[in-house]
Design a protein around this motif. Structure first.
Motif, short mmCIF file in Angstrom:
data_model
loop_
_atom_site.label_atom_id
_atom_site.label_comp_id
_atom_site.label_asym_id
_atom_site.label_seq_id
_atom_site.Cartn_x
_atom_site.Cartn_y
_atom_site.Cartn_z
N ASP A 262 68.92 -1.61 6.19
CA ASP A 262 69.64 -1.55 7.46
C ASP A 262 68.80 -0.75 8.45
N ASN A 263 69.23 -0.77 9.69
CA ASN A 263 68.54 0.01 10.72
C ASN A 263 68.93 1.48 10.69
N ARG A 264 69.92 1.81 9.89
CA ARG A 264 70.35 3.19 9.75
C ARG A 264 70.73 3.45 8.29
N ALA A 265 70.81 4.71 7.95
CA ALA A 265 71.25 5.11 6.60
C ALA A 265 72.63 5.74 6.71
N TYR A 266 73.44 5.58 5.70
CA TYR A 266 74.82 6.07 5.73
C TYR A 266 75.27 6.38 4.30
N LYS A 353 62.76 0.41 8.81
CA LYS A 353 64.10 0.17 8.26
C LYS A 353 64.38 1.11 7.07
N TYR A 354 65.67 1.37 6.89
CA TYR A 354 66.12 2.17 5.77
C TYR A 354 66.54 1.24 4.63
N LYS A 355 66.17 1.62 3.41
CA LYS A 355 66.50 0.79 2.26
C LYS A 355 67.16 1.65 1.18
N LEU A 356 68.26 1.14 0.67
CA LEU A 356 68.90 1.79 -0.47
C LEU A 356 68.34 1.17 -1.73
#
Length: 362
Positions: A262-266, A353-356
């Motif tokens: 995603d474009n952000r991490a949460y 981008k952020y990746k989990l």
């Protein structure tokens, strides 16, 4: 009538035999023959031995063994003490007066308790008192500070307003967190941050984040964080610290599997459902590790801002699912019998981008 010992002695003597001769021909020791004829049960190591030797001895002397054994059993029964339960014990003269007095006192106490119960069901104006079904429920006044805690069905949040407190009642703690408001029941899902308009004026009043809730057991309640909108307080604990997220290039050649990007991490929530026995340990973000032995049917829920580290003694006994940004993802980690250490965490890739990801550690 002769006893069994006398019958056997006379039979031996009529044959002109002494005890030594009978012992040689029957292979029964002299002491046992003497014990049978003297009816001395203590001469034998056990009752079964005595009856066995008695039968053999009677057959040797041409005496009906059943007759001998019946005489033996009859004598044993006569000499046995009377069972305690058959003995009638005379009650002392004062027994029945005491019983009668105790019975009267007991009845009086029962009557008194019933009277108190019935009397207390009415109040001074004569109306009945109705017990609240949620008498054990708790009330939590909402202030300018964040509320953090576990809520159960029936608990109430008191939201301050110009017209007095607005009572918000927990209606559901199964799969989703349901809060009954003046406009109806509003729901928030696991690992989801929701803004609630509790009075229907199209303005958000509350921000709620659910960090733990069971999909199968409503009695576990829900772990939530609640703040008033515009209070200047934010759910900081639900915000991922991007400064601590490592770059993908820093991980080297570590094997990893991307769950989502995603474009952000949460924040995300990891649920582990055990289908067998397993020694399991986990650490959420920078908190202290938690360790335990889990068995079939148990569930563990972990909510993290940045990452979770897992230690498992038998990977195939745990089924994992991740909830992030209100979406669910199933994970299959490891093989049967495999001991494994895994990281599930956010990383930042070169494309911004952020990746989990799931990273298998050595």
């Amino acid at each position: 009538m002769d006893s069994y010992g006398e019958i056997l002695r006379k039979a031996r003597e009529e044959k002109g035999l002494d005890q030594e001769e009978a012992s040689r021909e029957t292979s029964i020791s002299v002491s046992f023959i003497k014990g049978i004829e003297d009816e001395d049960v203590n001469a034998f190591p056990g009752e079964a031995y005595m009856q066995g030797f008695m039968r053999n001895y009677a057959e040797y002397l041409n005496v009906n063994p059943d007759t001998v054994l019946n005489l033996y059993r009859a004598k044993k029964l006569q000499e046995s003490p009377v069972p305690e339960g058959l003995i009638v014990h005379e009650k002392p003269w004062f027994f029945w007066p005491i019983v009668s007095t105790a019975g009267f006192i007991f009845c009086a106490l029962v009557f008194l308790l019933l009277y108190i119960f019935v009397f207390n069901k009415s109040v001074d104006d004569g109306k009945e008192v109705v017990l609240d079904k949620n008498a054990s429920s708790k009330k939590y006044p909402l202030t300018d500070k964040a509320f953090v805690g576990r809520l159960y069905k029936g608990d109430q949040i008191l939201y301050p307003s110009s017209d007095g407190d607005v009572v918000l009642t927990v209606q559901d703690t199964l799969s989703s967190f349901g809060l009954q408001c003046p406009v109806g029941t509003l729901y928030t899902d696991l690992a989801e941050e929701t803004e609630l308009d509790i009075d229907g004026d199209t303005m958000s009043d509350l921000i709620i984040y659910v960090s733990d809730i069971s999909a199968t057991d409503s009695s576990r309640g829900a772990e939530v964080r609640i703040v008033k909108r515009g209070s200047g307080v934010y759910l900081a604990s639900t915000t991922t610290d991007t400064a601590e997220i490592p770059f993908a290039s820093e991980l080297g050649a570590q094997k990893r599997t991307v769950i989502l990007e995603d474009n952000r991490a949460y924040p995300f929530t990891l649920n582990g459902s055990f289908r067998g026995s397993c020694e399991f340990r986990y650490r959420v973000d920078r908190h202290e590790p938690v360790e335990g032995y889990f068995s079939n049917g148990e569930i563990v829920t972990m909510t993290a801002n940045n990452g979770i580290r897992l230690w498992m003694s038998n990977c195939n006994t745990v089924k994992f699912s991740i909830t992030a940004d209100s979406k669910g993802y199933d994970l299959e980690i490891g093989k049967a019998g495999q001991v494994l250490v895994e990281d599930i965490k956010w990383i930042k890739d070169s494309d911004g981008k952020y990746k989990l990801v799931v990273i298998e550690l050595d």
